[in-house]
Motif scaffolding. Structure first.
Motif: not given
Length: 664
Positions: A415-425
């Motif tokens: 949940t770190e800011q730099g690594s937090l990401r969502l899928s394209e879907e």
């Protein structure tokens, strides 16, 4: 008898011998790694110096050995002093020293060269985090396989040392150990080393050729930086043993990297005399009356390379959707990021400048004054680096959705800011939901950010669109360059799929002809093109040239386009205004590091001609001729002088404007 005599000699010079053994082992390890990382004996891309002739190599190796001897000889002296005070004698003292020094240095080298093996000399904490998807811990875990292998090699060396010491550990040596043998030879050599080392360090600090290789050595860096601190008489952070040198050791206002205050008659930073601040150019966007036009969709692709339109894998284009948009619209050939970092790139796109500039309208300011409704839908945490607040994404009446908003839908556990990401879907799903809510009788602006090509170029939910196997994070290395590249292009294919879903949603609502679509990268990505992986540590086309695609055939550019220009291009397209960029003398400023502490700065001109200045060596690179020249040489040659002057003046101006903005 001969063997006994040999053992007696070895024991008499045991302290010298132990230091020499440690230094030789460390030399072998470090020089091997230097060879593979920097091609230091063969030369490589963008490398100003290498040691190719026998005299050059012998000189470098001799100096390398000398500084290792100085460092580890000093450490050994402290070790032996403590042992003497504690009345500790015998082989165990020397064995422990050797093992401890070799293992600790080896582990450091493993971290330095394995974790950072993909990057250039400009490596910093942010880049390490990028390697680990935003987490320093993950970066270290990622390198654990390589580090384990390296430590295994060190254990073999340790085993050899154990056997060697066992061979020496016999009755005769035990008898020698009880003798009070003075270590005159060791003391003399150490004293000579300590006297000559500062002289050599000072000489090397002013010799570009020798300094280039030696500054990559741990021992030289530690010794020269230590001596530099000792010589920092005026406490301004710079002495006479580093490079560039402090040419005013008694004046704390003048030192390398100082802010050059214009008009005070002083040359604080050591470049071009007193700073001359360039006038701020008139804001052309402010001359456009705020008005409604087409809807605008701005799509930013993480780590998107400029060559994505032409890339094919297994006979499949990586970006067929974006190719179609470019074929009926426009694709800017020479578009560039100003930095290799996401946060600064997004800020440049929205705020239209590299520093805070109240004289320039930001994209969001213009859109809100023109009564556009704004929606932010991002696959990353836009609060990272305070970007969201800095560019106005969280202004009143702005719809805001990012990876932090939907944290439970993240693709990785962190949940770190730099690594937090969502899928394209997930981003597409949110876009489709938002489209159903919007009133398209009013002008709409939608910002989308797709993270597909973020390192490690895949996530557990990623589709295998153009390849069958995605490379695991643990196998990302130079030996698997093609697999890394194929996985990256599959990620771009996923981003392209997401763009296709956006287009399909617009067609479904018969909105496509009423929308200006602008697609660009936040920065590029090196895929071991020059021996490096990632972004943000070099200024070249792989890392800073980006795609810029607009579904408007009337956009043209004969000049290089920077991210600060993109907002005006989008607005002019949406309003149906002239959108021709024809200033052939224009230069796009690029930066590695920060404005106050840059490693590299550059200007890129028409057709990609680049002037690059390296602050660490004060060398200038001219891309069209592939020449490195010293700062003084560049200034003395009319064909190059204006280019380096313009570049440094541009940097000094930006830095001064940043300083004034921070004071407000």
């Amino acid at each position: 008898m001969v063997l006994l005599k040999l053992e007696e000699i070895l024991w008499q010079f045991r302290r010298l011998l132990v230091v020499f053994i440690a230094v030789i082992i460390i030399q072998g390890l470090e020089l091997t790694l230097l060879y593979y990382k920097y091609d230091i004996f063969t030369g490589g891309f963008l490398q100003p110096y290498s040691y190719r002739t026998l005299p050059e190599r012998l000189t470098f190796l001799g100096l390398s050995f000398w500084f290792d001897l100085a460092l580890y000889g000093f450490v050994a002296s402290l070790w032996f002093f403590v042992a003497d005070k504690l009345n500790k004698y015998g082989l165990i003292i020397y064995y422990n020293f050797t093992v401890l020094v070799v293992l600790s240095t080896g582990i450091w080298l493993a971290l330095k060269f394995q974790v950072l093996s993909y990057f250039s000399d400009t490596i910093n904490l942010q880049i390490i985090k990028n390697l680990g998807g935003g987490s320093l811990k993950e970066a270290l875990l990622y390198a654990s396989n390589e580090i384990s292998l390296f430590i295994a090699i060190l254990c073999i060396i340790t085993l050899f040392l154990v056997c060697f010491m066992k061979w020496l550990d016999n009755k005769s040596i035990y008898e020698f150990s009880k003798k009070d043998i003075k270590h005159i030879s060791y003391i003399k050599l150490l004293s000579l080393n300590l006297v000559l080392t500062p002289i050599l360090a000072y000489f090397i600090s002013g010799n570009d050729f020798l300094r280039y290789g030696l500054e990559k050595k741990t021992s030289y860096r530690l010794i020269s930086s230590g001596l530099d601190k000792l010589s920092d008489i005026d406490s301004d952070g710079s002495g006479i043993f580093s490079y560039p040198k402090d040419n005013a050791v008694f004046n704390a206002d003048i030192y390398p990297g100082a802010l050059d205050i214009p008009g005070n008659g002083l040359d604080e930073d050591g470049f071009l005399g007193d700073a001359v601040i360039l006038p701020v150019k008139k804001d052309s966007l402010s001359e456009i009356p705020p008005q409604s036009g087409k809807h605008i969709i701005l799509i930013v692709l993480e780590s998107a390379r400029a060559d994505l339109l032409d890339q094919k894998i297994n006979d499949h284009y990586a970006a067929p959707v974006m190719r179609d948009i470019a074929s009926t619209g426009s694709s800017i050939k020479n578009a560039y990021s100003h930095t290799g970092y996401t946060t600064t790139s997004i800020t440049a796109i929205f705020n239209r400048d590299l520093v805070k500039n109240n004289a320039k309208l930001t994209l969001i300011q213009f859109l809100q004054s023109a009564d556009y409704q704004l929606s932010i839908i991002s696959g990353q945490d836009e609060s990272f680096g305070n970007v969201a607040s800095a560019v106005g994404m969280q202004n009143d009446c702005v719809y805001y959705f990012d990876a932090r908003t939907a944290i439970n839908d993240r693709v990785f556990p962190s949940t770190e800011q730099g690594s937090l990401r969502l899928s394209e879907e997930r981003v597409v799903k949110q876009f489709q939901a938002r489209v159903k809510q919007l009133d398209f009788s009013k002008p709409q602006f939608i910002y989308l950010n797709f993270q597909a090509a973020h390192f490690p170029y895949s996530h557990p939910k990623m589709k295998k669109l153009i390849i069958e196997h995605l490379i695991p994070r643990s196998k990302i290395n130079l030996e698997n360059k093609k697999w890394v590249s194929d996985t990256y292009w599959n990620a771009i294919a996923n981003a392209d799929w997401a763009v296709g879903e956006v287009i399909a949603s617009l067609k479904e609502k018969t909105l496509l002809n009423q929308v200006t679509i602008v697609i660009l990268g936040d920065h590029g990505e090196s895929l071991f093109d020059d021996g490096f992986l990632g972004h943000g540590h070099a200024i070249n086309d792989s890392q800073t040239k980006i795609p810029l695609i607009i579904n408007d055939p009337d956009v043209s550019a004969d000049e290089p386009i920077g991210q600060v220009d993109v907002a005006e291009i989008a607005i002019r397209s949406a309003l149906g205004l002239t959108n021709r960029w024809l200033n052939k003398d224009k230069m796009v400023f690029q930066l590695v590091g920060s404005l106050s502490q840059p490693s590299l700065i550059a200007h890129v001109q028409q057709d990609g001609v680049r002037t690059l200045f390296d602050f660490r060596s004060e060398q200038v690179f001219f891309s069209e001729s592939r020449l490195w020249k010293t700062y003084e040489e560049a200034l003395s040659e009319p064909v190059y002088k204006n280019r380096i002057v313009n570049l440094i003046r541009d940097w000094e101006t930006l830095r001064w404007r940043q300083y004034l903005a921070e004071k407000q």
